[in-house]
Design an enzyme around this catalytic site. Structure first.
Site, PDB file in Angstrom:
ATOM      1  N   ASN A   1      36.677  72.590  56.047  1.00 17.01           N
ATOM      2  CA  ASN A   1      36.300  71.295  56.634  1.00 17.01           C
ATOM      3  C   ASN A   1      36.575  70.160  55.649  1.00 17.01           C
ATOM      4  OD1 ASN A   1      35.315  72.998  58.548  1.00 17.01           O
ATOM      5  ND2 ASN A   1      33.169  72.695  58.024  1.00 17.01           N
ATOM      6  N   ASP A   2      36.103  70.369  54.413  1.00 17.69           N
ATOM      7  CA  ASP A   2      36.350  69.339  53.404  1.00 17.69           C
ATOM      8  C   ASP A   2      37.759  69.450  52.818  1.00 17.69           C
ATOM      9  OD1 ASP A   2      34.135  67.563  53.128  1.00 17.69           O
ATOM     10  OD2 ASP A   2      32.949  69.303  52.560  1.00 17.69           O
TER      11      ASP A   2
ATOM     12  N   CYS B   1      34.761  79.802  55.017  1.00 19.96           N
ATOM     13  CA  CYS B   1      33.559  79.482  55.804  1.00 19.96           C
ATOM     14  C   CYS B   1      33.690  78.159  56.554  1.00 19.96           C
ATOM     15  CB  CYS B   1      32.314  79.484  54.928  1.00 19.96           C
ATOM     16  SG  CYS B   1      32.350  78.231  53.643  1.00 19.96           S
TER      17      CYS B   1
ATOM     18  N   ARG C   1      36.635  63.424  57.938  1.00 23.91           N
ATOM     19  CA  ARG C   1      36.412  64.436  58.977  1.00 23.91           C
ATOM     20  C   ARG C   1      35.529  63.942  60.112  1.00 23.91           C
ATOM     21  NH1 ARG C   1      32.722  68.725  55.514  1.00 23.91           N
ATOM     22  NH2 ARG C   1      31.721  69.300  57.456  1.00 23.91           N
TER      23      ARG C   1
ATOM     24  N   ARG D   1      24.131  78.434  49.619  1.00 26.89           N
ATOM     25  CA  ARG D   1      24.880  77.330  49.006  1.00 26.89           C
ATOM     26  C   ARG D   1      23.878  76.311  48.487  1.00 26.89           C
ATOM     27  NH1 ARG D   1      28.816  73.484  52.390  1.00 26.89           N
ATOM     28  NH2 ARG D   1      26.879  72.685  53.243  1.00 26.89           N
TER      29      ARG D   1
ATOM     30  N   ARG E   1      23.575  76.552  54.706  1.00 24.57           N
ATOM     31  CA  ARG E   1      23.632  75.137  54.293  1.00 24.57           C
ATOM     32  C   ARG E   1      22.205  74.657  54.010  1.00 24.57           C
ATOM     33  NH1 ARG E   1      27.881  74.909  58.696  1.00 24.57           N
ATOM     34  NH2 ARG E   1      29.720  73.923  57.773  1.00 24.57           N
TER      35      ARG E   1
END
Ligand code: PEP
Ligand code: MG
Length: 582
Positions: A458-459, A506, A469, A334, A298
């Site tokens: 997550n998203d 991921c 979230r 990313r 990230r």
């Protein structure tokens, strides 16, 4: 009971009384006083209040002389609040009737008022809330005086809740007295995080604004393996985490043996376990934990840590550090996922909080609007790629055009490097995160153009179920086991297998032992997880056959509610790895 989530940086469960260190490191040493001390404590409170009022009057006079009455009015407002007899009586009655210490009572009442102002909304009331926090600090400074305690002189075990901890404070933590820690800030966390891991103190960072909700002395649970903090837990939750804490201790010894063993199912099908990292310094410990590559780096934390725009060299050096730990294994970089809750200071003024920041300029959208920023990063990625197996991944891709545009910019950057004679690698795989439902629904179409998929659950959960979230009010609706999520995961794996496109997951869902048998049963063979959970997951994988996993997936996918799916998976996990089910 208050539940918050942050970045899990050091696993384990800690339970203990809160020691709150705000930006000024105040600590309320004592919550209660003895009944016979009540009168003296009330007098001490009144005395402190009078002294603080005199002090504010002094500020008011000085400001009026220097800047004029208009500015001095700020202090008049503070005085009015601190002389509000109703509020003072409220504090006094907490001291008299509940034997609260003056520090605890002041903090509690002033914060309650401040919170009320905050929830009413609007800039005027927000300022009044800030005034109240300011008054709280002044009162605590006065009341604590010489008694302000330092982190180094702890005499009872505590859980530290701090705005931030410097690396030297972290390094100096007494492991016997500090059971765990949580910090609001994400800044300077690379060292803090690494040190927490090295000290093996359960820790969570980057939790966001949080200290306003705690006073000190409350029971706090830190789940450093999953990134959650619970303040004032109910009895059931407390009992559950007491069990997890013991289980974690014994599991550590058992899991140590997993480090050297391959990650493969009982019938010898390899399952690749990659690591998710936020800071380059984590790469080495991720490798030591058994990861065979980085499935998600990230990179936006480069911005968030420094709160300034990183240079091409900053990016390049960070990537080199990761590649030194993984010179021959895949490293998925990313591109910046800035925006929403991760907007750095300089960009915040350009994009003042939108109506809904999660649906606004975020992620690849932001990169495509800031080509210089995007190109700086891509140049560093292509240059670093010379030193390893780099892959580049675009986040929040929603349409094919967006992917094509991002890819075109990558080729422009390659052309520039070529012209400038700078060494770089052109042929790196280019993939997307599947984290918006549209990308999952169009997986077939994307599969014809992308080099790989990585699913950001997550998203994906947030956008599919319309649940923020980060919002604790709707956290019970945020369910990875929802049948709609399983359907999307099925669509992506089907398209990926049909077009022979590598696919991984991921998002946090695959760091949760509960979902691992299901995901393997659906056909996923690569997952990228929080590094600390690698040994646990390896244990599950090694106890599972593909046939069993496929049966589990088939049953779960036929269910109609998240509750059914999750309770079924819990039952199955109990059979596969009884030690891991609470
Ligand atoms: C995700 O959305 O699942 C993901 C991995 O990305 P992030 O958590 O950084 O948004
Ligand atoms: Mg995401």
């Amino acid at each position: 009971m208050l539940v918050k989530r942050g970045i899990a940086v050091s696993p384990g469960v800690a339970i203990g009384p809160a020691l709150v260190l705000g930006a000024e490191s105040f600590r309320i040493p004592q919550r209660f006083v003895s009944i016979d001390a009540v009168d003296a404590e009330v007098a001490r409170f009144r005395q402190a209040q009078e002294t603080v009022c005199l002090d504010i009057e002094g500020n008011e006079r000085l400001t009026a002389e220097r800047l004029g009455q208009h500015y001095a009015a700020i202090f008049s407002a503070h005085l009015m609040m601190l002389r509000d007899e109703r509020m003072l009586e409220e504090i006094e009655s907490l001291i008299r009737q509940k034997s609260f210490s003056p520090e605890f009572a002041v903090s509690r009442v002033l914060r309650q008022y401040a919170r009320k102002f905050q929830t009413l909304g609007g800039p005027y009331l927000a300022e009044r809330a800030a005034d109240l926090y300011d008054l709280e600090k002044r009162m605590l400074r006065q009341l604590l005086g010489e008694r302000r305690e330092e982190l180094r002189h702890l005499t009872v075990p505590v859980v530290v809740l701090a705005h931030n901890l410097t690396p030297s404070e972290t390094a100096g933590l007494d492991r016997k007295m500090v059971l765990g820690f949580v910090t609001e800030a994400g800044g300077a966390t690379s060292h803090t995080a690494i040190l927490a891991g090295a000290l093996e103190i359960p820790a969570i960072v980057g939790i966001g604004q949080f200290l306003d909700n705690v006073t000190g002395g409350e029971t706090v649970i830190i789940d450093g393996s999953h990134g959650s903090v619970i303040v004032d837990p109910d009895d059931e939750t407390l009992a559950k985490f007491q069990v997890s804490r013991e289980r974690f201790k014994t599991a550590g010894q058992r899991l140590e043996a997993m480090r050297q063993l391959p990650s493969e199912t009982a019938d010898h099908i390899p399952i690749k376990l990659l690591g998710n990292i936020e800071f380059p310094q984590e790469a080495e410990s991720t490798r030591q934990r058994g990861a065979v590559g980085i499935g998600l780096y990230r990179t936006e934390f480069l911005y968030l840590q420094e709160n300034r725009e990183p240079t091409e060299e900053d990016h390049y050096q960070a990537y080199r550090t990761v590649l030194e730990a993984f010179p021959h294994e895949p490293v998925i970089i990313r591109t910046l996922d800035l925006g929403a809750d991760k907007m750095p200071g300089p960009l915040r003024t350009e994009y003042p909080e939108g109506v809904n920041p999660a649906l606004s300029i975020r992620s690849i959208r932001l990169s495509l609007q800031h080509l210089e920023l995007f190109k700086t990063q891509l140049r560093a990625v292509l240059r670093a790629a010379v030193h390893g197996e780099v892959r580049v991944m675009f986040p929040l891709i929603t349409t094919l055009l967006e992917f094509r545009q991002a890819k075109m910019i990558l080729s422009d950057v390659a052309e520039d490097l070529e012209e400038q004679g700078i060494p770089f690698r052109r042929d790196i795989p280019v993939g997307i995160m599947v984290e918006v439902p549209s990308a999952a629904l169009l997986a077939e179409e994307f599969a014809r153009e992308v080099d790989f998929f990585s699913i950001g659950t997550n998203d994906l959960i947030q956008y599919t179920l319309a649940v923020d979230r980060a919002d604790p009010h709707v956290s019970s609706l945020y369910r990875a086991g929802d049948p709609s999520i399983l359907k999307l995961l099925r669509m992506v794996i089907t398209a990926a297998l049909k077009h022979d496109v590598p696919v991984s997951i991921c998002g946090q869902m695959c760091s949760d032992p509960l979902f691992v048998p299901l995901l393997i049963g659906m056909g996923y063979r690569t997952i990228s997880v929080t590094p600390q959970v690698i040994p646990e997951l390896k244990e599950i994988i090694r106890n599972l056959t593909i046939a069993r996993a496929e049966q589990i997936a088939a049953r779960a996918e036929a269910m109609e509610t998240a509750r059914d799916v999750e309770s079924y998976l819990r039952g199955e996990l109990r059979k596969i790895c009884p030690e891991q089910v609470s």
